[in-house]
Scaffold this motif. Structure first.
Motif, PDB file in Angstrom:
ATOM      1  N   GLN A 119       0.814  -1.211   0.000  1.00  0.00           N
ATOM      2  CA  GLN A 119       0.000   0.000   0.000  1.00  0.00           C
ATOM      3  C   GLN A 119       0.856   1.273   0.000  1.00  0.00           C
ATOM      4  O   GLN A 119       0.414   2.313  -0.431  1.00  0.00           O
ATOM      5  N   TYR A 120       2.069   1.179   0.502  1.00  0.00           N
ATOM      6  CA  TYR A 120       2.912   2.372   0.627  1.00  0.00           C
ATOM      7  C   TYR A 120       4.318   2.004   0.199  1.00  0.00           C
ATOM      8  O   TYR A 120       5.145   1.599   0.997  1.00  0.00           O
ATOM      9  N   THR A 121       4.608   2.134  -1.067  1.00  0.00           N
ATOM     10  CA  THR A 121       5.859   1.640  -1.638  1.00  0.00           C
ATOM     11  C   THR A 121       7.094   2.398  -1.175  1.00  0.00           C
ATOM     12  O   THR A 121       8.197   1.926  -1.378  1.00  0.00           O
ATOM     13  N   GLN A 122       6.933   3.555  -0.572  1.00  0.00           N
ATOM     14  CA  GLN A 122       8.096   4.301  -0.106  1.00  0.00           C
ATOM     15  C   GLN A 122       8.611   3.772   1.235  1.00  0.00           C
ATOM     16  O   GLN A 122       9.630   4.227   1.716  1.00  0.00           O
ATOM     17  N   HIS A 123       7.900   2.846   1.832  1.00  0.00           N
ATOM     18  CA  HIS A 123       8.334   2.291   3.114  1.00  0.00           C
ATOM     19  C   HIS A 123       8.955   0.915   2.856  1.00  0.00           C
ATOM     20  O   HIS A 123       8.312  -0.114   2.990  1.00  0.00           O
ATOM     21  N   ASN A 124      10.214   0.923   2.444  1.00  0.00           N
ATOM     22  CA  ASN A 124      10.895  -0.322   2.131  1.00  0.00           C
ATOM     23  C   ASN A 124      11.930  -0.656   3.190  1.00  0.00           C
ATOM     24  O   ASN A 124      12.615   0.224   3.700  1.00  0.00           O
ATOM     25  N   LEU A 125      12.041  -1.924   3.486  1.00  0.00           N
ATOM     26  CA  LEU A 125      13.004  -2.415   4.460  1.00  0.00           C
ATOM     27  C   LEU A 125      13.824  -3.510   3.789  1.00  0.00           C
ATOM     28  O   LEU A 125      13.274  -4.368   3.104  1.00  0.00           O
ATOM     29  N   GLN A 126      15.133  -3.490   3.989  1.00  0.00           N
ATOM     30  CA  GLN A 126      15.995  -4.510   3.425  1.00  0.00           C
ATOM     31  C   GLN A 126      16.741  -5.195   4.559  1.00  0.00           C
ATOM     32  O   GLN A 126      17.354  -4.530   5.388  1.00  0.00           O
ATOM     33  N   GLY A 127      16.670  -6.515   4.597  1.00  0.00           N
ATOM     34  CA  GLY A 127      17.370  -7.280   5.608  1.00  0.00           C
ATOM     35  C   GLY A 127      18.704  -7.794   5.094  1.00  0.00           C
ATOM     36  O   GLY A 127      18.875  -8.039   3.895  1.00  0.00           O
ATOM     37  N   TYR A 128      19.656  -7.940   6.000  1.00  0.00           N
ATOM     38  CA  TYR A 128      20.981  -8.477   5.696  1.00  0.00           C
ATOM     39  C   TYR A 128      21.375  -9.431   6.814  1.00  0.00           C
ATOM     40  O   TYR A 128      20.958  -9.269   7.950  1.00  0.00           O
ATOM     41  N   LEU A 129      22.208 -10.402   6.489  1.00  0.00           N
ATOM     42  CA  LEU A 129      22.640 -11.370   7.486  1.00  0.00           C
ATOM     43  C   LEU A 129      23.828 -10.873   8.301  1.00  0.00           C
ATOM     44  O   LEU A 129      24.166 -11.460   9.323  1.00  0.00           O
ATOM     45  N   SER A 130      24.477  -9.783   7.855  1.00  0.00           N
ATOM     46  CA  SER A 130      25.581  -9.198   8.624  1.00  0.00           C
ATOM     47  C   SER A 130      25.633  -7.690   8.361  1.00  0.00           C
ATOM     48  O   SER A 130      25.199  -7.215   7.307  1.00  0.00           O
ATOM     49  N   ILE A 131      26.200  -6.978   9.311  1.00  0.00           N
ATOM     50  CA  ILE A 131      26.384  -5.539   9.141  1.00  0.00           C
ATOM     51  C   ILE A 131      27.421  -5.281   8.051  1.00  0.00           C
ATOM     52  O   ILE A 131      27.353  -4.287   7.337  1.00  0.00           O
ATOM     53  N   GLN A 132      28.354  -6.208   7.881  1.00  0.00           N
ATOM     54  CA  GLN A 132      29.391  -6.057   6.854  1.00  0.00           C
ATOM     55  C   GLN A 132      28.776  -5.945   5.461  1.00  0.00           C
ATOM     56  O   GLN A 132      29.256  -5.189   4.625  1.00  0.00           O
ATOM     57  N   GLU A 133      27.700  -6.676   5.204  1.00  0.00           N
ATOM     58  CA  GLU A 133      27.019  -6.579   3.901  1.00  0.00           C
ATOM     59  C   GLU A 133      26.525  -5.152   3.657  1.00  0.00           C
ATOM     60  O   GLU A 133      26.626  -4.643   2.542  1.00  0.00           O
ATOM     61  N   ILE A 134      26.003  -4.523   4.693  1.00  0.00           N
ATOM     62  CA  ILE A 134      25.497  -3.150   4.574  1.00  0.00           C
ATOM     63  C   ILE A 134      26.660  -2.195   4.344  1.00  0.00           C
ATOM     64  O   ILE A 134      26.620  -1.342   3.455  1.00  0.00           O
ATOM     65  N   THR A 135      27.723  -2.360   5.133  1.00  0.00           N
ATOM     66  CA  THR A 135      28.903  -1.517   4.999  1.00  0.00           C
ATOM     67  C   THR A 135      29.504  -1.639   3.601  1.00  0.00           C
ATOM     68  O   THR A 135      29.844  -0.631   2.974  1.00  0.00           O
ATOM     69  N   ASP A 136      29.618  -2.846   3.092  1.00  0.00           N
ATOM     70  CA  ASP A 136      30.175  -3.075   1.753  1.00  0.00           C
ATOM     71  C   ASP A 136      29.314  -2.417   0.677  1.00  0.00           C
ATOM     72  O   ASP A 136      29.830  -1.821  -0.275  1.00  0.00           O
ATOM     73  N   ARG A 137      28.009  -2.525   0.818  1.00  0.00           N
ATOM     74  CA  ARG A 137      27.102  -1.921  -0.161  1.00  0.00           C
ATOM     75  C   ARG A 137      27.262  -0.405  -0.192  1.00  0.00           C
ATOM     76  O   ARG A 137      27.318   0.213  -1.257  1.00  0.00           O
ATOM     77  N   HIS A 138      27.381   0.207   1.000  1.00  0.00           N
ATOM     78  CA  HIS A 138      27.552   1.658   1.073  1.00  0.00           C
ATOM     79  C   HIS A 138      28.918   2.089   0.531  1.00  0.00           C
ATOM     80  O   HIS A 138      29.025   3.107  -0.162  1.00  0.00           O
ATOM     81  N   GLU A 139      29.951   1.310   0.837  1.00  0.00           N
ATOM     82  CA  GLU A 139      31.288   1.631   0.332  1.00  0.00           C
ATOM     83  C   GLU A 139      31.324   1.532  -1.192  1.00  0.00           C
ATOM     84  O   GLU A 139      31.906   2.383  -1.876  1.00  0.00           O
ATOM     85  N   LYS A 140      30.687   0.495  -1.737  1.00  0.00           N
ATOM     86  CA  LYS A 140      30.639   0.334  -3.186  1.00  0.00           C
ATOM     87  C   LYS A 140      29.939   1.524  -3.839  1.00  0.00           C
ATOM     88  O   LYS A 140      30.413   2.065  -4.846  1.00  0.00           O
ATOM     89  N   ALA A 141      28.817   1.942  -3.280  1.00  0.00           N
ATOM     90  CA  ALA A 141      28.080   3.081  -3.832  1.00  0.00           C
ATOM     91  C   ALA A 141      28.927   4.352  -3.772  1.00  0.00           C
ATOM     92  O   ALA A 141      28.944   5.147  -4.715  1.00  0.00           O
ATOM     93  N   HIS A 142      29.638   4.531  -2.664  1.00  0.00           N
ATOM     94  CA  HIS A 142      30.487   5.712  -2.510  1.00  0.00           C
ATOM     95  C   HIS A 142      31.618   5.709  -3.543  1.00  0.00           C
ATOM     96  O   HIS A 142      31.887   6.730  -4.195  1.00  0.00           O
ATOM     97  N   LEU A 143      32.286   4.578  -3.703  1.00  0.00           N
ATOM     98  CA  LEU A 143      33.387   4.487  -4.662  1.00  0.00           C
ATOM     99  C   LEU A 143      32.903   4.697  -6.094  1.00  0.00           C
ATOM    100  O   LEU A 143      33.574   5.366  -6.890  1.00  0.00           O
ATOM    101  N   ARG A 144      31.746   4.138  -6.425  1.00  0.00           N
ATOM    102  CA  ARG A 144      31.186   4.355  -7.759  1.00  0.00           C
ATOM    103  C   ARG A 144      30.919   5.839  -8.001  1.00  0.00           C
ATOM    104  O   ARG A 144      31.184   6.363  -9.087  1.00  0.00           O
ATOM    105  N   GLU A 145      30.401   6.523  -6.988  1.00  0.00           N
ATOM    106  CA  GLU A 145      30.115   7.948  -7.118  1.00  0.00           C
ATOM    107  C   GLU A 145      31.403   8.763  -7.278  1.00  0.00           C
ATOM    108  O   GLU A 145      31.472   9.672  -8.101  1.00  0.00           O
ATOM    109  N   VAL A 146      32.434   8.433  -6.504  1.00  0.00           N
ATOM    110  CA  VAL A 146      33.715   9.128  -6.612  1.00  0.00           C
ATOM    111  C   VAL A 146      34.312   8.934  -8.006  1.00  0.00           C
ATOM    112  O   VAL A 146      34.760   9.892  -8.640  1.00  0.00           O
ATOM    113  N   LEU A 147      34.279   7.695  -8.507  1.00  0.00           N
ATOM    114  CA  LEU A 147      34.811   7.427  -9.847  1.00  0.00           C
ATOM    115  C   LEU A 147      33.977   8.122 -10.935  1.00  0.00           C
ATOM    116  O   LEU A 147      34.523   8.652 -11.901  1.00  0.00           O
ATOM    117  N   ARG A 148      32.669   8.104 -10.754  1.00  0.00           N
ATOM    118  CA  ARG A 148      31.803   8.765 -11.733  1.00  0.00           C
ATOM    119  C   ARG A 148      32.133  10.254 -11.813  1.00  0.00           C
ATOM    120  O   ARG A 148      32.284  10.815 -12.897  1.00  0.00           O
TER     121      ARG A 148
END
Length: 113
Positions: free
Chosen positions: A56-85
């Protein structure tokens, strides 16, 4: 992926302003298609993607991960892609790279190009 009752899942909560919050939860129930967490009663998370999306409310999304490292890696990857771009963008600093620098970058990225 094997999920078990009592297993920790880290949920990344996306807010409307781009802010992000991580909540540590435990699996309380596992069904055929969904699993349920102690801090999100009644909200079924997909067993394959670990994602919950309110129909009913698509802006309320939640993503689960099995470790905090997965979240950290995803954010680092996004940051590096932005810096390179930005670096290789029209107004970036890539014009200051030597030919040898660009060849080295190309060799690193060659398998993915």
């Amino acid at each position: 992926m094997k999920l078990e009752i009592g297993q920790k899942v880290f949920v990344e909560v996306f807010r409307h302003r781009g802010e992000m919050e991580i909540k540590e939860c435990q699996i309380t129930r596992i069904g055929n298609k969904y699993f349920y967490l102690d801090r999100y009663q009644g909200k079924g998370f997909d067993k394959q993607t670990l994602k919950y999306a309110d129909k009913q409310y698509t802006q309320h999304n939640l993503q689960g991960y099995l470790s905090i490292q997965e979240i950290t890696d995803r954010h680092e990857k996004a940051h590096l892609r932005e810096v390179l771009r930005k670096h290789f963008d029209t107004w970036g600093n890539s014009k200051n790279n030597t030919l040898e620098d660009l060849k080295q970058v190309f060799e690193l990225l060659k398998p993915t190009i």
